[in-house]
Motif scaffolding. Structure first.
Motif, mmCIF file in Angstrom:
data_model
loop_
_atom_site.group_PDB
_atom_site.id
_atom_site.type_symbol
_atom_site.label_atom_id
_atom_site.label_comp_id
_atom_site.label_asym_id
_atom_site.label_seq_id
_atom_site.Cartn_x
_atom_site.Cartn_y
_atom_site.Cartn_z
ATOM 1 N N GLU A 121 43.902 24.869 31.182
ATOM 2 C CA GLU A 121 42.544 24.927 30.663
ATOM 3 C C GLU A 121 41.680 25.732 31.625
ATOM 4 O O GLU A 121 41.945 25.789 32.826
ATOM 5 C CB GLU A 121 41.953 23.525 30.499
ATOM 6 C CG GLU A 121 42.635 22.698 29.426
ATOM 7 C CD GLU A 121 41.921 21.399 29.172
ATOM 8 O OE1 GLU A 121 40.819 21.434 28.573
ATOM 9 O OE2 GLU A 121 42.463 20.348 29.572
ATOM 10 N N GLU A 137 29.857 31.632 22.919
ATOM 11 C CA GLU A 137 30.811 32.526 22.266
ATOM 12 C C GLU A 137 31.239 33.657 23.203
ATOM 13 O O GLU A 137 32.419 33.995 23.268
ATOM 14 C CB GLU A 137 30.209 33.107 20.971
ATOM 15 C CG GLU A 137 29.963 32.086 19.889
ATOM 16 C CD GLU A 137 28.677 31.273 20.089
ATOM 17 O OE1 GLU A 137 27.785 31.678 20.876
ATOM 18 O OE2 GLU A 137 28.583 30.202 19.465
ATOM 19 N N ASP A 140 33.467 32.184 25.943
ATOM 20 C CA ASP A 140 34.794 31.879 25.386
ATOM 21 C C ASP A 140 35.606 33.150 25.183
ATOM 22 O O ASP A 140 36.807 33.172 25.431
ATOM 23 C CB ASP A 140 34.669 31.120 24.061
ATOM 24 C CG ASP A 140 34.194 29.685 24.250
ATOM 25 O OD1 ASP A 140 34.241 29.184 25.400
ATOM 26 O OD2 ASP A 140 33.770 29.080 23.246
ATOM 27 N N HIS A 141 34.936 34.222 24.760
ATOM 28 C CA HIS A 141 35.636 35.497 24.576
ATOM 29 C C HIS A 141 36.184 36.019 25.908
ATOM 30 O O HIS A 141 37.310 36.525 25.959
ATOM 31 C CB HIS A 141 34.703 36.533 23.945
ATOM 32 C CG HIS A 141 35.308 37.884 23.836
ATOM 33 N ND1 HIS A 141 36.336 38.185 22.959
ATOM 34 C CD2 HIS A 141 35.071 39.020 24.524
ATOM 35 C CE1 HIS A 141 36.687 39.443 23.109
ATOM 36 N NE2 HIS A 141 35.934 39.985 24.052
ATOM 37 N N LEU A 143 37.150 34.266 28.425
ATOM 38 C CA LEU A 143 38.333 33.466 28.757
ATOM 39 C C LEU A 143 39.529 33.873 27.904
ATOM 40 O O LEU A 143 40.667 33.881 28.386
ATOM 41 C CB LEU A 143 38.029 31.972 28.593
ATOM 42 C CG LEU A 143 36.980 31.415 29.551
ATOM 43 C CD1 LEU A 143 36.622 29.989 29.174
ATOM 44 C CD2 LEU A 143 37.449 31.501 30.993
ATOM 45 N N GLU A 144 39.272 34.234 26.658
ATOM 46 C CA GLU A 144 40.359 34.695 25.783
ATOM 47 C C GLU A 144 40.995 35.977 26.313
ATOM 48 O O GLU A 144 42.196 36.196 26.136
ATOM 49 C CB GLU A 144 39.840 34.906 24.363
ATOM 50 C CG GLU A 144 39.526 33.625 23.632
ATOM 51 C CD GLU A 144 38.816 33.855 22.310
ATOM 52 O OE1 GLU A 144 38.733 35.016 21.851
ATOM 53 O OE2 GLU A 144 38.328 32.865 21.737
ATOM 54 N N LEU A 145 40.199 36.829 26.944
ATOM 55 C CA LEU A 145 40.736 38.067 27.528
ATOM 56 C C LEU A 145 41.818 37.771 28.564
ATOM 57 O O LEU A 145 42.763 38.532 28.728
ATOM 58 C CB LEU A 145 39.620 38.883 28.187
ATOM 59 C CG LEU A 145 38.536 39.462 27.288
ATOM 60 C CD1 LEU A 145 37.447 40.115 28.133
ATOM 61 C CD2 LEU A 145 39.128 40.456 26.303
ATOM 62 N N GLY A 147 43.747 35.051 28.569
ATOM 63 C CA GLY A 147 44.812 34.235 27.997
ATOM 64 C C GLY A 147 46.212 34.804 28.111
ATOM 65 O O GLY A 147 47.128 34.130 28.603
ATOM 66 N N TRP A 150 47.425 34.713 31.734
ATOM 67 C CA TRP A 150 47.624 33.339 32.200
ATOM 68 C C TRP A 150 48.842 32.694 31.549
ATOM 69 O O TRP A 150 49.539 31.913 32.178
ATOM 70 C CB TRP A 150 46.379 32.505 31.957
ATOM 71 C CG TRP A 150 45.240 32.877 32.883
ATOM 72 C CD1 TRP A 150 45.332 33.602 34.040
ATOM 73 C CD2 TRP A 150 43.870 32.546 32.743
ATOM 74 N NE1 TRP A 150 44.093 33.744 34.614
ATOM 75 C CE2 TRP A 150 43.178 33.102 33.843
ATOM 76 C CE3 TRP A 150 43.146 31.844 31.788
ATOM 77 C CZ2 TRP A 150 41.808 32.971 34.025
ATOM 78 C CZ3 TRP A 150 41.784 31.703 31.968
ATOM 79 C CH2 TRP A 150 41.116 32.255 33.074
ATOM 80 N N GLU A 151 49.106 33.017 30.293
ATOM 81 C CA GLU A 151 50.296 32.477 29.626
ATOM 82 C C GLU A 151 51.579 32.929 30.314
ATOM 83 O O GLU A 151 52.594 32.241 30.270
ATOM 84 C CB GLU A 151 50.311 32.887 28.155
ATOM 85 C CG GLU A 151 49.283 32.145 27.327
ATOM 86 C CD GLU A 151 49.139 32.701 25.920
ATOM 87 O OE1 GLU A 151 49.960 33.556 25.516
ATOM 88 O OE2 GLU A 151 48.194 32.283 25.224
#
Length: 187
Positions: A121, A137, A140-141, A143-145, A147, A150-151
Motif C-alpha cells: 500500500e 484524484e 491517486d494518479h 501513485l498509479e504511475l 504501480g 512497485w509490482e
C-alpha cells in the motif's frame, strides 16, 4: 477531507470524526511512538539500497530549487495490519511534523509519500498548504504511475516516477518566477 479511519467526509478543522469519533490523540494512542526517520528519505524496511536512497535525496533536493517551501518526505515502513493504512499515514504525517512545528495550517507545505512494501500500500498526504491544489484524484494518479515498478519490486524506480509527477503537478499551480516580490515559486 476524509476521516483516515472510516473514510467519511469531514471538515478540515473538525476536532473529531462525527462517524467514528477518531481524533489525532486517539490515533497516537492506538499506534504508539513515531519510528526514527531520516529526513527526506527514510527506509525502516531496508528495502532501498544506500545508492537508491542517495539518488532519491538528490532528486528531492532538486525539487526544492524551484519550490523552496516544499518539504518532501519519503517513508518506507512496515505498518501494523490492525488498522487502516490511511490512519497510519495520517498519524505519521501529524506526529512526525515534517514541515516543522512553526509551519502549521496553511503554511504546511509538506508532502509525505508513505510506502509499505509488505502491505503493498502507498499514499501521498499533503499538508494543509498544498491540499487545495492537490486533489485526491491527482495524488491517486501519481501513485498509479509507480504501480508497475512497485509490482516488480523496483521501489526506487516507482518513487522516482511519483516524484517526477509531483514536480509536474506543482509546476501547474506555482506562481511564475518573479511574479511576486519573492523570486521563488510560491504555492
Amino acid at each position: 477531507m476524509r476521516c483516515p479511519y472510516c473514510q467519511n467526509p469531514i471538515q478540515i478543522q473538525t476536532p473529531e470524526c462525527p462517524a467514528c469519533r477518531l481524533t489525532y490523540p486517539r490515533t497516537a494512542t492506538l499506534v504508539g511512538a513515531v519510528p526514527r526517520l531520516a529526513p527526506g528519505v527514510a527506509d525502516t524496511t531496508r528495502t532501498l539500497g544506500t545508492t537508491d536512497q542517495a539518488r532519491l535525496r538528490r532528486r528531492i533536493e532538486q525539487m526544492k530549487q524551484p519550490f523552496p517551501q516544499l518539504t518532501m518526505q519519503v517513508v518506507m515502513h512496515g505498518f501494523p495490519a490492525e488498522h487502516p493504512f490511511s490512519m497510519h499515514v495520517f498519524w505519521l504525517f501529524n506526529a512526525a511534523s515534517f514541515a516543522g512545528d512553526a509551519n502549521r495550517g496553511r503554511n504546511n507545505h509538506a508532502l509525505l509519500l508513505a510506502v509499505d512494501p509488505f502491505r503493498k500500500e502507498s499514499a501521498l498526504m499533503p499538508g494543509y498548504g498544498l491540499e487545495p491544489f492537490l486533489t485526491h484524484e491527482a495524488l491517486d494518479h501519481l501513485l498509479e504511475l509507480a504501480g508497475p515498478a512497485w509490482e516488480q519490486g523496483r521501489w526506487a524506480d516507482g518513487i522516482h516516477r511519483v516524484l517526477d509527477g509531483v514536480e509536474q503537478l506543482l509546476a501547474t499551480f506555482a506562481l511564475p518566477m518573479g511574479a511576486e516580490t519573492n523570486a521563488d515559486n510560491e504555492f
